[in-house]
Enzyme design. Structure first.
Site, PDB file in Angstrom:
ATOM      1  N   GLY A  43      -1.344   3.963  46.919  1.00 52.70           N
ATOM      2  CA  GLY A  43      -0.989   2.889  46.060  1.00 52.70           C
ATOM      3  C   GLY A  43      -1.960   2.593  45.086  1.00 52.70           C
TER       4      GLY A  43
ATOM      5  N   ASP B  11       8.099   2.081  51.046  1.00 53.83           N
ATOM      6  CA  ASP B  11       7.697   3.296  51.449  1.00 53.83           C
ATOM      7  C   ASP B  11       6.518   3.218  52.612  1.00 53.83           C
ATOM      8  OD1 ASP B  11       9.079   3.939  49.241  1.00 53.83           O
ATOM      9  OD2 ASP B  11       7.788   5.486  48.381  1.00 53.83           O
TER      10      ASP B  11
ATOM     11  N   ARG C  38       8.916 -22.402  46.911  1.00 50.85           N
ATOM     12  CA  ARG C  38      10.300 -21.477  46.499  1.00 50.85           C
ATOM     13  C   ARG C  38      11.322 -21.704  47.394  1.00 50.85           C
ATOM     14  NH1 ARG C  38       6.626 -16.400  44.438  1.00 50.85           N
ATOM     15  NH2 ARG C  38       5.714 -17.548  42.681  1.00 50.85           N
TER      16      ARG C  38
ATOM     17  N   HIS D 213      12.505 -11.625  45.878  1.00 48.97           N
ATOM     18  CA  HIS D 213      11.103 -11.356  45.070  1.00 48.97           C
ATOM     19  C   HIS D 213      10.092 -10.782  45.785  1.00 48.97           C
ATOM     20  CE1 HIS D 213       8.526 -13.014  41.990  1.00 48.97           C
ATOM     21  NE2 HIS D 213       7.758 -13.813  42.779  1.00 48.97           N
TER      22      HIS D 213
ATOM     23  N   ARG E 298       5.857 -17.998  51.239  1.00 52.14           N
ATOM     24  CA  ARG E 298       4.866 -17.657  50.574  1.00 52.14           C
ATOM     25  C   ARG E 298       4.583 -18.962  49.208  1.00 52.14           C
ATOM     26  NH1 ARG E 298       3.348 -15.133  45.600  1.00 52.14           N
ATOM     27  NH2 ARG E 298       5.412 -13.916  45.266  1.00 52.14           N
TER      28      ARG E 298
HETATM   29  C1  FAD Z   1       7.919 -10.171  38.628  1.00 50.32           C
HETATM   30  C2  FAD Z   1       6.790 -10.622  39.445  1.00 50.32           C
HETATM   31  C3  FAD Z   1       5.891 -11.497  39.134  1.00 50.32           C
HETATM   32  C4  FAD Z   1       4.994 -11.910  40.254  1.00 50.32           C
HETATM   33  N1  FAD Z   1       4.111 -12.733  39.728  1.00 50.32           N
HETATM   34  C5  FAD Z   1       3.105 -13.265  40.958  1.00 50.32           C
HETATM   35  C6  FAD Z   1       2.305 -14.124  40.306  1.00 50.32           C
HETATM   36  O1  FAD Z   1       2.306 -14.785  39.418  1.00 50.32           O
HETATM   37  N2  FAD Z   1       1.391 -14.504  41.329  1.00 50.32           N
HETATM   38  C7  FAD Z   1       1.202 -14.175  42.603  1.00 50.32           C
HETATM   39  O2  FAD Z   1       0.706 -14.537  43.444  1.00 50.32           O
HETATM   40  N3  FAD Z   1       2.176 -13.135  43.116  1.00 50.32           N
HETATM   41  C8  FAD Z   1       3.064 -12.788  41.818  1.00 50.32           C
HETATM   42  N4  FAD Z   1       4.076 -11.882  42.288  1.00 50.32           N
HETATM   43  C9  FAD Z   1       3.861 -10.911  43.722  1.00 50.32           C
HETATM   44  C10 FAD Z   1       2.611  -9.880  43.480  1.00 50.32           C
HETATM   45  O3  FAD Z   1       2.647  -9.511  41.969  1.00 50.32           O
HETATM   46  C11 FAD Z   1       2.756  -8.873  44.351  1.00 50.32           C
HETATM   47  O4  FAD Z   1       2.940  -9.358  45.747  1.00 50.32           O
HETATM   48  C12 FAD Z   1       1.463  -7.874  44.349  1.00 50.32           C
HETATM   49  O5  FAD Z   1       1.040  -7.489  42.792  1.00 50.32           O
HETATM   50  C13 FAD Z   1       1.606  -6.696  45.073  1.00 50.32           C
HETATM   51  O6  FAD Z   1       0.736  -5.957  44.700  1.00 50.32           O
HETATM   52  P1  FAD Z   1       0.404  -4.443  45.558  1.00 50.32           P
HETATM   53  O7  FAD Z   1      -1.082  -4.041  45.424  1.00 50.32           O
HETATM   54  O8  FAD Z   1       0.542  -5.091  47.142  1.00 50.32           O
HETATM   55  O9  FAD Z   1       1.575  -3.530  45.261  1.00 50.32           O
HETATM   56  P2  FAD Z   1       2.221  -3.062  43.955  1.00 50.32           P
HETATM   57  O10 FAD Z   1       1.347  -3.615  42.827  1.00 50.32           O
HETATM   58  O11 FAD Z   1       3.716  -3.167  44.315  1.00 50.32           O
HETATM   59  O12 FAD Z   1       1.638  -1.571  43.979  1.00 50.32           O
HETATM   60  C14 FAD Z   1       2.256  -0.557  44.930  1.00 50.32           C
HETATM   61  C15 FAD Z   1       1.700   0.779  44.808  1.00 50.32           C
HETATM   62  O13 FAD Z   1       1.971   1.626  45.628  1.00 50.32           O
HETATM   63  C16 FAD Z   1       2.548   2.807  45.248  1.00 50.32           C
HETATM   64  N5  FAD Z   1       3.443   3.520  46.018  1.00 50.32           N
HETATM   65  C17 FAD Z   1       4.551   3.017  46.703  1.00 50.32           C
HETATM   66  N6  FAD Z   1       5.090   3.943  47.364  1.00 50.32           N
HETATM   67  C18 FAD Z   1       4.280   5.125  47.475  1.00 50.32           C
HETATM   68  C19 FAD Z   1       4.199   6.481  47.955  1.00 50.32           C
HETATM   69  N7  FAD Z   1       5.272   6.776  48.828  1.00 50.32           N
HETATM   70  N8  FAD Z   1       3.396   7.216  47.729  1.00 50.32           N
HETATM   71  C20 FAD Z   1       2.396   7.027  46.842  1.00 50.32           C
HETATM   72  N9  FAD Z   1       2.299   5.751  46.352  1.00 50.32           N
HETATM   73  C21 FAD Z   1       3.379   4.880  46.595  1.00 50.32           C
HETATM   74  C22 FAD Z   1       3.096   2.728  43.801  1.00 50.32           C
HETATM   75  O14 FAD Z   1       3.143   3.703  42.892  1.00 50.32           O
HETATM   76  C23 FAD Z   1       2.056   1.378  43.392  1.00 50.32           C
HETATM   77  O15 FAD Z   1       1.107   1.936  42.668  1.00 50.32           O
HETATM   78  C24 FAD Z   1       4.928 -11.616  41.615  1.00 50.32           C
HETATM   79  C25 FAD Z   1       5.967 -10.525  41.905  1.00 50.32           C
HETATM   80  C26 FAD Z   1       6.955 -10.106  40.939  1.00 50.32           C
HETATM   81  C27 FAD Z   1       8.103  -9.167  41.371  1.00 50.32           C
END
Ligand code: FAD
Length: 561
Positions: A10, A206, A271, A336, A371
């Site tokens: 990720g 995933d 929310r 969301h 959250r």
């Molecule tokens: C539109 C939107 C706005 C938001 N705004 C806010 C905010 O202002 N403040 C806040 O606190 N939260 C916010 N959130 C929530 C927050 O953005 C997310 O919870 C957070 O960014 C998740 O980060 P992450 O690193 O866990 O995953 P992600 O950023 O979703 O990254 C997942 C990674 O996993 C990789 N991946 C997935 N499956 C596989 C696989 N099988 N093999 C290889 N790679 C894989 C993808 O390529 C990606 O790189 C928002 C969410 C949304 C939807």
């Protein structure tokens, strides 16, 4: 076979923060099915909560989060989240994150829902984007090995320990094996299990599904967050920052209806409260065309909107044909955020040796049943950093564990067979796309903001049938570069596993808490349900059990806003 001491699956904020922390100290790789800077984290607008103002306090941040979680959040984990927050915000500042500043040059903060202080640090409404890019530049500089557009298919486990992963290199249409001492799952949420969602197409859960299949516990999967303000029709997010900057919610009579639901916090109630209020207004005939309400920014003035909410304005003009400076935006709630996930301790260790998790894919339980806006981005960087620190400690102490030819050959044989279409029937009268459409409709219609026993039972039955249909499918393509047909097929499989667990968990939890609202059990029931839901995979399917909630300083009280 490729070998790295730490393998991070990720390239979103959690994965990149973990990589930044480990890089230079252990051999580290990031594998990401989409290019890291396209990760979903880049869409986050509102910002990162942290008590960095001298008039605010870490204790207040802890309390707001515990209350917001409807007392299901683990208080020891929440203490870690809030206490580490300021240090990580300033660490990002030193890396070069262009935070929006006050006139005196301090990091500016805004209000998001459920917070008793304006404690969200932001960069206009591009907060996730700028931090993702800053971190990406840092890890490039530090020489972290990146495998972009490589899709992890399965975790390889030997004697109960994860020792690597089978990966599909999409450009070259070939399987690879990546060996590691520690694997950190940072694959984000499962939003695409729902038809109406703010999430990116890549958010198909995933990592959660792979960890579950490898024996890890998932927890609190029935708690799904619905965001109150998404553009009607497309469900593109209109950030809570729009309400944080002073936006009003109005019904068909122009009434600012949050007065009736949360008289103190109004639009800045959490929310779950705001989503239910909007649905109730629509259900009782006070919504436009019986489908949406208005989010009104017209009183804020063009200069303020241009400075603080440029992306919100652009999205509304492009996707709803409405300039929010002069007209209200049509909005409806949509899925969301994935509150549940891979169960971890406060150091991001799962129940399976060799496997860790951080970010939205994980459930260290800082969000509990609901959250607060701004706490998830904070979670990604705080727990991404902790995952990196702990992984580093562990890989220094550990030898390379065995991966036998038996396990390797079995996995490669299965995947090669599947990709080559071995066993494929001459023709199929079903396909993964049709199954996905039905699954997402079931989840949105029957496992949504308001839930009821009979509909949940029906959802569980329908999802079971969809799983059976999926079991007799094969991927459509034949090992071609960028074969997204194959990816779609795999992603539907992950989503079906998770959808079944979400629906079953929601059916079992006969109370209402945070985002989980049962019309047939509208009250919170601490006597029977003040516990986490754990689930693990057995030979006969998912098995559910209870896990204790860590309550340290704050005893459960009724929530009011
Ligand atoms: C539109 C939107 C706005 C938001 N705004 C806010 C905010 O202002 N403040 C806040 O606190 N939260 C916010 N959130 C929530 C927050 O953005 C997310 O919870 C957070 O960014 C998740 O980060 P992450 O690193 O866990 O995953 P992600 O950023 O979703 O990254 C997942 C990674 O996993 C990789 N991946 C997935 N499956 C596989 C696989 N099988 N093999 C290889 N790679 C894989 C993808 O390529 C990606 O790189 C928002 C969410 C949304 C939807």
């Amino acid at each position: 076979m490729l070998m790295h001491e730490v393998l991070i699956v990720g390239g979103g904020l959690a994965g990149l923060m973990a990589a930044y922390t480990v890089s230079g100290k252990a051999d580290t790789a990031v594998v990401s099915k989409i290019y890291p800077t396209r990760s979903h984290s880049g869409a986050a607008q509102g910002g990162f909560n942290s008590a960095i103002n001298e008039e605010d306090s870490i204790d207040d941040h802890v309390f707001d989060t515990v209350k917001g979680s409807d007392y299901l959040g683990d208080q020891d984990a929440i203490e870690v989240l809030c206490s580490d927050g300021p240090e990580v915000i300033f660490e990002l500042d030193r890396m070069g994150v262009p935070w929006t500043r006050t006139d005196s040059g301090k990091v500016a903060q805004r209000s998001l829902g459920g917070a008793g202080f304006p404690r969200t640090c932001f960069a206009a409404d591009f907060s996730g984007h700028v931090v993702l890019h800053t971190l990406y530049e840092q890890i490039l500089k530090l020489g972290v090995k990146i495998y972009p557009e490589w899709h992890v298919l399965e975790l390889l486990a030997e004697e109960g320990r994860v020792v690597g992963a089978v990966v599909y290199d999409m450009q070259h249409a070939r399987l690879e094996v990546l060996r590691a001492k520690q694997v950190i799952i940072a694959t984000g949420g499962y939003g695409r299990a729902f038809r109406k969602t703010t999430n990116a197409h890549a958010n198909t859960g995933d990592g959660m599904a792979m960890a579950y299949r490898a024996g890890a516990i998932l927890s609190d999967m029935e708690f799904v967050q619905f965001h109150p303000t998404t553009l009607y029709g497309t469900n593109i997010l209109i950030s809570e920052a729009a309400r944080g900057e002073g936006g009003y919610l109005r019904n068909t009579s122009g009434d600012r209806f949050m007065n009736h639901y949360a008289p103190e916090k109004l639009e800045l109630a959490p929310r779950d409260v705001v989503s239910r209020a909007i649905f109730k207004e629509i259900k009782e005939g006070r919504g436009f065309e019986n489908h949406y309400v208005h989010l009104d920014l017209t009183h804020l003035g063009e200069a303020h909107v241009a400075e603080r909410l440029p992306q919100v304005r652009d999205l509304a003009i492009r996707y709803a044909g409405v300039d929010p400076v002069s007209a209200p935006m049509p909005i409806e709630p949509a899925q969301h955020y994935s509150m549940g996930g891979i169960r971890t301790d406060v150091w991001c260790r799962t129940t399976v040796p060799g496997l860790m998790a951080a970010g939205e894919a994980a459930n260290v339980s800082v969000h509990g049943a609901n959250r607060l806006g701004g706490n998830s981005l904070l979670e990604t960087v705080v727990f991404g950093r902790r995952a990196g620190r702990k992984a580093l400690e562990m890989v220094r102490e550990e030898p390379w564990h065995v991966l036998s030819n038996r396990v390797l050959d079995d996995a490669l044989g299965r995947w090669n067979g599947l990709i080559a279409g071995k066993g494929r029937k001459a023709s199929q009268d079903d396909n993964a796309f049709a199954i996905r459409q039905e699954m997402t409709s079931v989840m949105t219609n029957q496992v949504g903001v308001f839930r009821v026993g009979s509909e949940l039972e029906d959802a569980v039955r329908s999802l079971g049938k969809l799983k059976e249909r999926y079991g007799s499918l094969w991927p459509t393509g034949q090992a071609r570069p960028f074969d997204y047909g194959l990816m779609d097929y795999l992603e539907v499989g992950y989503l079906l596993d998770l959808a079944e667990i979400i629906a079953r968990g929601a059916l079992a939890r006969t109370e209402s808490r945070g985002a989980h609202f049962r019309l047939d059990y509208p009250k919170r029931d601490d006597k029977s349900w003040l516990h986490h839901t754990f689930v693990h995979l057995t030979a006969t399917g998912p098995e559910f059990s209870e896990g204790p909630v860590s309550i340290t300083r704050y005893q459960p009280q009724e929530r009011g806003y």
